[in-house]
Scaffold this motif. Structure first.
Motif, PDB file in Angstrom:
ATOM      1  N   PRO A  47       0.793  -1.231   0.000  1.00 52.90           N
ATOM      2  CA  PRO A  47       0.000   0.000   0.000  1.00 52.90           C
ATOM      3  C   PRO A  47       0.827   1.283   0.000  1.00 52.90           C
ATOM      4  CG  PRO A  47       0.082  -0.887   2.206  1.00 52.90           C
ATOM      5  CD  PRO A  47       0.818  -1.871   1.324  1.00 52.90           C
ATOM      6  N   ALA A  48       2.152   1.144  -0.066  1.00 51.50           N
ATOM      7  CA  ALA A  48       3.048   2.310  -0.112  1.00 51.50           C
ATOM      8  C   ALA A  48       4.309   1.884  -0.864  1.00 51.50           C
ATOM      9  CB  ALA A  48       3.393   2.787   1.300  1.00 51.50           C
ATOM     10  N   PRO A  49       5.098   2.835  -1.361  1.00 52.23           N
ATOM     11  CA  PRO A  49       6.314   2.473  -2.108  1.00 52.23           C
ATOM     12  C   PRO A  49       7.285   1.656  -1.255  1.00 52.23           C
ATOM     13  CG  PRO A  49       5.777   4.799  -2.413  1.00 52.23           C
ATOM     14  CD  PRO A  49       4.868   4.293  -1.328  1.00 52.23           C
ATOM     15  N   GLN A  50       7.877   0.629  -1.878  1.00 49.39           N
ATOM     16  CA  GLN A  50       8.932  -0.130  -1.222  1.00 49.39           C
ATOM     17  C   GLN A  50      10.255   0.549  -1.533  1.00 49.39           C
ATOM     18  OE1 GLN A  50       9.151  -4.283  -2.268  1.00 49.39           O
ATOM     19  NE2 GLN A  50      10.743  -4.725  -0.757  1.00 49.39           N
ATOM     20  N   VAL A  51      10.977   0.931  -0.477  1.00 45.04           N
ATOM     21  CA  VAL A  51      12.188   1.721  -0.647  1.00 45.04           C
ATOM     22  C   VAL A  51      13.330   1.105   0.155  1.00 45.04           C
ATOM     23  CG1 VAL A  51      10.828   3.837  -0.986  1.00 45.04           C
ATOM     24  CG2 VAL A  51      11.667   3.248   1.312  1.00 45.04           C
ATOM     25  N   THR A  52      14.518   1.668  -0.009  1.00 45.61           N
ATOM     26  CA  THR A  52      15.649   1.250   0.818  1.00 45.61           C
ATOM     27  C   THR A  52      15.509   1.869   2.208  1.00 45.61           C
ATOM     28  OG1 THR A  52      17.026   3.152   0.235  1.00 45.61           O
ATOM     29  CG2 THR A  52      17.120   1.214  -1.217  1.00 45.61           C
ATOM     30  N   PHE A  53      16.276   1.357   3.144  1.00 45.14           N
ATOM     31  CA  PHE A  53      16.235   1.899   4.500  1.00 45.14           C
ATOM     32  C   PHE A  53      16.640   3.373   4.495  1.00 45.14           C
ATOM     33  CE2 PHE A  53      15.995  -0.373   8.725  1.00 45.14           C
ATOM     34  CZ  PHE A  53      15.669   0.751   9.436  1.00 45.14           C
ATOM     35  N   GLU A  54      17.682   3.689   3.753  1.00 42.02           N
ATOM     36  CA  GLU A  54      18.150   5.077   3.693  1.00 42.02           C
ATOM     37  C   GLU A  54      17.070   6.011   3.152  1.00 42.02           C
ATOM     38  OE1 GLU A  54      19.769   2.497   2.532  1.00 42.02           O
ATOM     39  OE2 GLU A  54      21.835   2.479   3.328  1.00 42.02           O
ATOM     40  N   GLU A  55      16.355   5.568   2.123  1.00 43.00           N
ATOM     41  CA  GLU A  55      15.274   6.381   1.554  1.00 43.00           C
ATOM     42  C   GLU A  55      14.140   6.561   2.544  1.00 43.00           C
ATOM     43  OE1 GLU A  55      15.670   5.330  -3.210  1.00 43.00           O
ATOM     44  OE2 GLU A  55      14.638   3.932  -1.858  1.00 43.00           O
ATOM     45  N   ALA A  56      13.843   5.523   3.313  1.00 43.35           N
ATOM     46  CA  ALA A  56      12.782   5.621   4.310  1.00 43.35           C
ATOM     47  C   ALA A  56      13.143   6.649   5.377  1.00 43.35           C
ATOM     48  CB  ALA A  56      12.533   4.258   4.954  1.00 43.35           C
ATOM     49  N   ILE A  57      14.378   6.605   5.842  1.00 42.05           N
ATOM     50  CA  ILE A  57      14.824   7.554   6.869  1.00 42.05           C
ATOM     51  C   ILE A  57      14.701   8.990   6.358  1.00 42.05           C
ATOM     52  CG2 ILE A  57      16.828   8.375   8.180  1.00 42.05           C
ATOM     53  CD1 ILE A  57      17.784   5.449   8.296  1.00 42.05           C
ATOM     54  N   ASP A  58      15.107   9.198   5.103  1.00 42.83           N
ATOM     55  CA  ASP A  58      15.083  10.549   4.535  1.00 42.83           C
ATOM     56  C   ASP A  58      13.666  11.082   4.340  1.00 42.83           C
ATOM     57  OD1 ASP A  58      17.822  10.623   4.447  1.00 42.83           O
ATOM     58  OD2 ASP A  58      17.958  10.006   2.336  1.00 42.83           O
ATOM     59  N   GLY A  59      12.700  10.173   4.166  1.00 44.67           N
ATOM     60  CA  GLY A  59      11.365  10.623   3.782  1.00 44.67           C
ATOM     61  C   GLY A  59      10.305  10.539   4.842  1.00 44.67           C
ATOM     62  N   CYS A  60      10.683  10.244   6.096  1.00 43.59           N
ATOM     63  CA  CYS A  60       9.644  10.110   7.117  1.00 43.59           C
ATOM     64  C   CYS A  60      10.070  10.745   8.443  1.00 43.59           C
ATOM     65  CB  CYS A  60       9.278   8.638   7.319  1.00 43.59           C
ATOM     66  SG  CYS A  60      10.578   7.662   8.050  1.00 43.59           S
ATOM     67  N   ASP A  61       9.092  10.878   9.329  1.00 42.96           N
ATOM     68  CA  ASP A  61       9.338  11.423  10.664  1.00 42.96           C
ATOM     69  C   ASP A  61       9.581  10.319  11.691  1.00 42.96           C
ATOM     70  OD1 ASP A  61       8.585  14.112   9.786  1.00 42.96           O
ATOM     71  OD2 ASP A  61       6.530  13.341   9.755  1.00 42.96           O
ATOM     72  N   LEU A  62       9.030   9.136  11.397  1.00 43.94           N
ATOM     73  CA  LEU A  62       9.081   8.027  12.357  1.00 43.94           C
ATOM     74  C   LEU A  62       9.277   6.720  11.614  1.00 43.94           C
ATOM     75  CD1 LEU A  62       8.500   6.883  15.324  1.00 43.94           C
ATOM     76  CD2 LEU A  62       6.138   6.620  14.523  1.00 43.94           C
ATOM     77  N   ILE A  63      10.235   5.929  12.059  1.00 43.98           N
ATOM     78  CA  ILE A  63      10.417   4.563  11.564  1.00 43.98           C
ATOM     79  C   ILE A  63       9.777   3.612  12.573  1.00 43.98           C
ATOM     80  CG2 ILE A  63      12.107   2.705  11.235  1.00 43.98           C
ATOM     81  CD1 ILE A  63      12.177   4.491   8.884  1.00 43.98           C
ATOM     82  N   VAL A  64       8.925   2.716  12.077  1.00 43.70           N
ATOM     83  CA  VAL A  64       8.341   1.671  12.916  1.00 43.70           C
ATOM     84  C   VAL A  64       9.061   0.367  12.603  1.00 43.70           C
ATOM     85  CG1 VAL A  64       6.273   0.343  13.461  1.00 43.70           C
ATOM     86  CG2 VAL A  64       6.093   2.789  13.025  1.00 43.70           C
ATOM     87  N   GLU A  65       9.739  -0.192  13.592  1.00 37.23           N
ATOM     88  CA  GLU A  65      10.446  -1.465  13.417  1.00 37.23           C
ATOM     89  C   GLU A  65       9.480  -2.614  13.697  1.00 37.23           C
ATOM     90  OE1 GLU A  65      11.435  -5.003  14.870  1.00 37.23           O
ATOM     91  OE2 GLU A  65      11.429  -3.512  16.487  1.00 37.23           O
ATOM     92  N   ALA A  66       9.257  -3.465  12.689  1.00 40.06           N
ATOM     93  CA  ALA A  66       8.398  -4.633  12.849  1.00 40.06           C
ATOM     94  C   ALA A  66       9.051  -5.834  12.177  1.00 40.06           C
ATOM     95  CB  ALA A  66       7.018  -4.357  12.236  1.00 40.06           C
ATOM     96  N   ALA A  67      10.373  -5.907  12.285  1.00 36.79           N
ATOM     97  CA  ALA A  67      11.107  -6.919  11.532  1.00 36.79           C
ATOM     98  C   ALA A  67      12.133  -7.689  12.358  1.00 36.79           C
ATOM     99  CB  ALA A  67      11.806  -6.274  10.337  1.00 36.79           C
TER     100      ALA A  67
END
Length: 265
Positions: A47-67
């Motif tokens: 339901p959202a773009p699959q990105v690299t970890f670095e891209e996720a960090i750059d584009g969000c306010d909060l990372i949710v770890e579920a892995a």
């Protein structure tokens, strides 16, 4: 104008799918799913773009770890040092004192953790302000197949697989147990974080072939009172090592971080 919390989700498994779907459907007011990180191709179903970890960090306010705990160890400091906040579901990673110290010292991002499959943590935190607890015990009971680990010898595996009733698999502290069961004993770490002492929490892990529900019993006592909490959860159908309620605990934490009012935090 109300600020929307941009959320990057790491992990598209039993926890991540529920959390990500709820976010994508707008169920958490004030938060939106902006990206997903996973080492498997998710395709158009995501339901959202699959990105690299670095891209996720750059584009969000909060990372949710579920892995899993490994993500916290490998990426936790980088997330926080970038200024992005981190919500940890795999609290077992925080039983590593050095890692916990580094995460707390990192910033300007902030680290949060969710209680997951156990309740009463807020009360234990409150009691802790009155003075140390004399005794804290956690007994976790699960299906034998969900507790099997590569480090187990053949004798223990045989006892678990042939058991007709409850079998103790391990006893130790909240420092020891989550390391041995990285995917199935995060509750031990959550209790220890609430109590404030990894070594004070005695943990017993029990395999029971009749355990249709995952059971956690927390017993604590001190000069100010005695406390007992017991929960029995249905395991997740897709991943029996995880209780079905865990992603909803993550969603509750997300709602609090997004600033939704009218709830007990």
């Amino acid at each position: 104008m109300t600020r929307i919390l941009k959320v990057g989700l790491v992990g598209w498994g039993a926890i991540g799918r529920v959390v990500g779907t709820a976010l994508a459907q707008g169920e958490i007011e004030g938060a939106e799913l902006t990206s997903i990180v996973d080492n498997r191709p998710l395709g158009e179903a995501a339901p959202a773009p699959q990105v690299t970890f670095e891209e996720a960090i750059d584009g969000c306010d909060l990372i949710v770890e579920a892995a899993g705990q490994g993500v916290v160890r490998e990426w936790g400091e980088r997330v926080l040092s970038s200024g992005t906040d981190l919500l940890v579901a795999s609290t077992g990673a925080l039983t590593d004192d050095e890692l916990a110290k580094r995460l707390l010292a990192a910033g300007p991002g902030r680290v949060y953790f969710t209680g997951g499959a156990v309740g009463g943590l807020d009360l234990l935190q409150a009691v802790r302000q009155l003075g140390p607890l004399d005794e804290v015990r956690l007994t976790t009971t699960k299906l034998p197949s969900t507790l099997e680990q590569p480090w187990m010898d053949e004798e223990l595996l045989a006892r678990m697989r042939s058991a007709t009733g409850p079998v103790e698999v391990m006893a130790g502290t909240a420092r020891d147990v989550p390391v041995k069961f990285p995917k199935s004993t995060n509750v031990a770490a959550s209790v220890a974080l609430a109590v404030g002492d990894l070594d004070a929490v005695r943990v017993q892990v029990v395999a029971d072939p009749g355990a249709t529900r995952t059971r956690h019993v927390v017993e604590a006592s001190g000069t100010h009172g005695a406390y007992r909490f017991e929960v029995a959860h249905a395991p997740d159908p897709g991943n029996p090592a995880t209780s079905q309620v865990v992603p909803y605990a993550v969603l509750r934490s997300l709602a609090a971080l997004a600033g939704r009012t009218g709830q007990i935090l």
